[in-house]
Design a protein around this motif. Sequence first.
Motif, PDB file in Angstrom:
ATOM      1  N   LYS A  33      55.471  12.254  41.082  1.00 41.93           N
ATOM      2  CA  LYS A  33      55.593  13.903  40.225  1.00 41.93           C
ATOM      3  C   LYS A  33      54.299  14.352  40.621  1.00 41.93           C
ATOM      4  CE  LYS A  33      56.784  16.374  35.643  1.00 41.93           C
ATOM      5  NZ  LYS A  33      57.599  16.038  34.933  1.00 41.93           N
ATOM      6  N   TYR A  34      54.095  15.248  41.591  1.00 45.72           N
ATOM      7  CA  TYR A  34      53.108  16.213  41.913  1.00 45.72           C
ATOM      8  C   TYR A  34      53.180  17.700  41.238  1.00 45.72           C
ATOM      9  CZ  TYR A  34      52.599  12.687  45.597  1.00 45.72           C
ATOM     10  OH  TYR A  34      53.071  11.279  46.310  1.00 45.72           O
ATOM     11  N   ALA A  35      52.035  17.668  41.115  1.00 47.92           N
ATOM     12  CA  ALA A  35      51.375  19.043  40.978  1.00 47.92           C
ATOM     13  C   ALA A  35      50.528  20.244  42.141  1.00 47.92           C
ATOM     14  CB  ALA A  35      50.595  19.490  39.172  1.00 47.92           C
ATOM     15  N   VAL A  36      51.500  20.856  42.756  1.00 52.59           N
ATOM     16  CA  VAL A  36      50.902  21.436  43.860  1.00 52.59           C
ATOM     17  C   VAL A  36      50.463  22.885  42.997  1.00 52.59           C
ATOM     18  CG1 VAL A  36      51.505  22.167  46.076  1.00 52.59           C
ATOM     19  CG2 VAL A  36      52.365  20.224  45.002  1.00 52.59           C
ATOM     20  N   ILE A  37      49.384  23.275  43.503  1.00 52.96           N
ATOM     21  CA  ILE A  37      48.333  24.858  43.228  1.00 52.96           C
ATOM     22  C   ILE A  37      48.034  24.940  44.125  1.00 52.96           C
ATOM     23  CG2 ILE A  37      47.048  25.715  42.342  1.00 52.96           C
ATOM     24  CD1 ILE A  37      46.169  23.270  40.924  1.00 52.96           C
ATOM     25  N   VAL A  38      48.784  26.079  45.481  1.00 50.96           N
ATOM     26  CA  VAL A  38      48.453  27.277  45.932  1.00 50.96           C
ATOM     27  C   VAL A  38      47.563  28.370  45.437  1.00 50.96           C
ATOM     28  CG1 VAL A  38      50.384  25.723  47.089  1.00 50.96           C
ATOM     29  CG2 VAL A  38      50.713  28.364  46.005  1.00 50.96           C
ATOM     30  N   ASN A  39      47.440  28.890  46.676  1.00 48.48           N
ATOM     31  CA  ASN A  39      47.105  30.565  46.170  1.00 48.48           C
ATOM     32  C   ASN A  39      48.364  31.760  46.263  1.00 48.48           C
ATOM     33  OD1 ASN A  39      43.767  29.500  47.132  1.00 48.48           O
ATOM     34  ND2 ASN A  39      44.652  29.191  49.270  1.00 48.48           N
ATOM     35  N   GLU A  40      48.739  31.377  46.805  1.00 49.85           N
ATOM     36  CA  GLU A  40      50.162  32.258  46.678  1.00 49.85           C
ATOM     37  C   GLU A  40      51.465  31.606  46.539  1.00 49.85           C
ATOM     38  OE1 GLU A  40      50.817  35.421  45.586  1.00 49.85           O
ATOM     39  OE2 GLU A  40      47.991  35.854  45.564  1.00 49.85           O
ATOM     40  N   VAL A  70      47.616  30.484  42.467  1.00 54.08           N
ATOM     41  CA  VAL A  70      46.345  30.922  41.952  1.00 54.08           C
ATOM     42  C   VAL A  70      46.546  32.502  42.309  1.00 54.08           C
ATOM     43  CG1 VAL A  70      43.741  30.451  42.270  1.00 54.08           C
ATOM     44  CG2 VAL A  70      45.387  28.047  42.638  1.00 54.08           C
ATOM     45  N   ARG A  71      46.231  33.364  41.318  1.00 54.42           N
ATOM     46  CA  ARG A  71      46.028  34.537  41.537  1.00 54.42           C
ATOM     47  C   ARG A  71      44.244  34.986  40.733  1.00 54.42           C
ATOM     48  NH1 ARG A  71      51.746  34.505  39.583  1.00 54.42           N
ATOM     49  NH2 ARG A  71      52.633  35.308  41.585  1.00 54.42           N
ATOM     50  N   GLY A  72      43.800  34.068  40.103  1.00 56.28           N
ATOM     51  CA  GLY A  72      42.410  34.099  39.410  1.00 56.28           C
ATOM     52  C   GLY A  72      41.592  33.265  40.241  1.00 56.28           C
ATOM     53  N   ASP A  73      41.555  32.554  38.316  1.00 62.08           N
ATOM     54  CA  ASP A  73      40.582  31.362  38.168  1.00 62.08           C
ATOM     55  C   ASP A  73      40.891  30.353  38.067  1.00 62.08           C
ATOM     56  OD1 ASP A  73      38.790  29.552  38.002  1.00 62.08           O
ATOM     57  OD2 ASP A  73      37.352  30.429  36.202  1.00 62.08           O
ATOM     58  N   LEU A  74      40.696  29.486  38.998  1.00 63.64           N
ATOM     59  CA  LEU A  74      41.290  27.825  40.058  1.00 63.64           C
ATOM     60  C   LEU A  74      41.309  27.652  38.252  1.00 63.64           C
ATOM     61  CD1 LEU A  74      42.713  25.374  40.956  1.00 63.64           C
ATOM     62  CD2 LEU A  74      40.154  25.266  42.377  1.00 63.64           C
ATOM     63  N   ILE A  75      40.425  26.979  37.634  1.00 68.01           N
ATOM     64  CA  ILE A  75      39.761  26.342  35.952  1.00 68.01           C
ATOM     65  C   ILE A  75      40.848  26.558  35.451  1.00 68.01           C
ATOM     66  CG2 ILE A  75      38.023  26.195  34.659  1.00 68.01           C
ATOM     67  CD1 ILE A  75      36.043  26.281  36.787  1.00 68.01           C
ATOM     68  N   GLN A  76      41.203  28.032  34.864  1.00 66.46           N
ATOM     69  CA  GLN A  76      42.528  28.541  34.119  1.00 66.46           C
ATOM     70  C   GLN A  76      43.878  27.270  34.054  1.00 66.46           C
ATOM     71  OE1 GLN A  76      42.437  32.641  34.327  1.00 66.46           O
ATOM     72  NE2 GLN A  76      40.338  33.064  32.905  1.00 66.46           N
ATOM     73  N   VAL A  77      44.217  27.715  35.924  1.00 64.79           N
ATOM     74  CA  VAL A  77      45.219  27.020  36.272  1.00 64.79           C
ATOM     75  C   VAL A  77      45.435  25.357  35.694  1.00 64.79           C
ATOM     76  CG1 VAL A  77      46.775  26.129  37.795  1.00 64.79           C
ATOM     77  CG2 VAL A  77      45.920  29.107  37.680  1.00 64.79           C
ATOM     78  N   GLU A  94      46.141  23.227  47.334  1.00 62.90           N
ATOM     79  CA  GLU A  94      46.373  23.827  48.750  1.00 62.90           C
ATOM     80  C   GLU A  94      45.065  24.858  48.630  1.00 62.90           C
ATOM     81  OE1 GLU A  94      47.587  26.509  51.890  1.00 62.90           O
ATOM     82  OE2 GLU A  94      48.422  26.795  49.842  1.00 62.90           O
ATOM     83  N   THR A  95      43.622  24.623  49.552  1.00 65.82           N
ATOM     84  CA  THR A  95      42.696  25.853  50.077  1.00 65.82           C
ATOM     85  C   THR A  95      43.681  27.229  50.790  1.00 65.82           C
ATOM     86  OG1 THR A  95      41.516  25.418  51.363  1.00 65.82           O
ATOM     87  CG2 THR A  95      41.291  24.560  49.408  1.00 65.82           C
ATOM     88  N   THR A  96      42.819  28.269  50.507  1.00 71.90           N
ATOM     89  CA  THR A  96      42.946  29.022  51.796  1.00 71.90           C
ATOM     90  C   THR A  96      42.404  28.837  53.671  1.00 71.90           C
ATOM     91  OG1 THR A  96      43.139  31.261  52.660  1.00 71.90           O
ATOM     92  CG2 THR A  96      41.396  30.494  51.026  1.00 71.90           C
ATOM     93  N   GLY A  97      43.424  28.631  53.912  1.00 73.53           N
ATOM     94  CA  GLY A  97      42.775  29.018  55.563  1.00 73.53           C
ATOM     95  C   GLY A  97      41.671  29.572  55.835  1.00 73.53           C
ATOM     96  N   LEU A  98      41.252  30.205  55.382  1.00 73.94           N
ATOM     97  CA  LEU A  98      40.499  31.145  56.342  1.00 73.94           C
ATOM     98  C   LEU A  98      39.092  30.549  55.087  1.00 73.94           C
ATOM     99  CD1 LEU A  98      41.810  34.255  56.103  1.00 73.94           C
ATOM    100  CD2 LEU A  98      40.888  32.284  58.069  1.00 73.94           C
TER     101      LEU A  98
END
Length: 362
Positions: A33-40, A70-77, A94-98
């Motif tokens: 069971k993974y929680a995956v956090i992405v930018n969009e 993540v549309r705002g603050d990573l810490i809040q997520v 996942e961080t953005t590729g840029l």
Amino acid sequence: MRKPIPVTVLTGYLGAGKTTLLNRILSEDHGKKYAVIVNEFGEIGIDNDLVVSSDDELFEMNNGCICCTVRGDLIQVLYKLLDQAQTFDAVIIETTGLAAPGPVIQTFLVDLHLQAHLKLDSIITLVDAVHIHQRLGDSQEAVEQVAFADQLIINKIEHVEEKRLRGIETALRVLNPFARIYKTSRCQVQLDAVIGRGSFDLSRVEGLAMMAQAPAPEHVHDEHCRHGTHCDHDRDHGHVHGEHCGHGHEHTHAHDEDNHIQAGGISSVSLTTDKALDLTKLEEWLGNLVTVRGADILRSKGIFYVLGCGRRYVFQSVHMLMEGDLQGPWSEGEARYSRYVLIGRNLDREALRADFEACIHD
């Protein structure tokens, strides 16, 4: 009290394969069971049939995983995830590729609430085998993504010849000597082989120990190399140029007057000795080094043999954040040594070596 949940930071330049790997995590029947956090969430493109329910930010998948946006603050997520009644085997961000992963890493080193419930486990960087040499030449972000990694996944290997693949691996090892390297096609790597490895954990020093004892990789030259013969290697006890100096490089790498490979202004320095160090001098030097030069030192990691102590002193830093402690004992009959690897900008190898050797017990 529940053990902290391991967190893996997944990074890599655009097109390296992060989406492919994340889709595997969110869709395969891996039993975790993974929680995956992405930018969009739109960048992932998960099939709607795999989504059980969602509240616009948390998408529950039918294999038990959760995908977050993540549309705002990573810490809040992260706080929101921790408030969920369910538990996870691991969190993957996942961080953005840029972007370089440094700020994400630092999040887990400064927030006390997150430290109590989450534990930074590893930084995985995906590398596009087809375009990595170009990216190391034109993208500072791509260079930093490689430099920060504990694990490197060279992806799309089916599109390059073996000779070029060896050159890629060698170039990555010069830039980042302590990262574990995997070679894959379409990110076909065992998930439990790269997630939950504990390679960022200060108590896990196997990587540096293996690196200190392993033979150097084969010296590689390909059609892009500007030297027709083997380059000279600095083999003195105080410095090793990232296992080799000036090998397996492409036209995108720069060389200084000592033929030391650099990429995007970032290089690695490795210092080693088998002489005992004075712990007081060592801690003072490391503290001053990180305080004064931390902005230029992306990552550093070391195992140190200190006088009169049967345990290893282990140290690592991310920019100006550092941690050091006495860890596991030296095995009976084991050769004792110190090895410190720094990855950063404008590293003065000779000055670093001199300061390191000044910590040797008289």
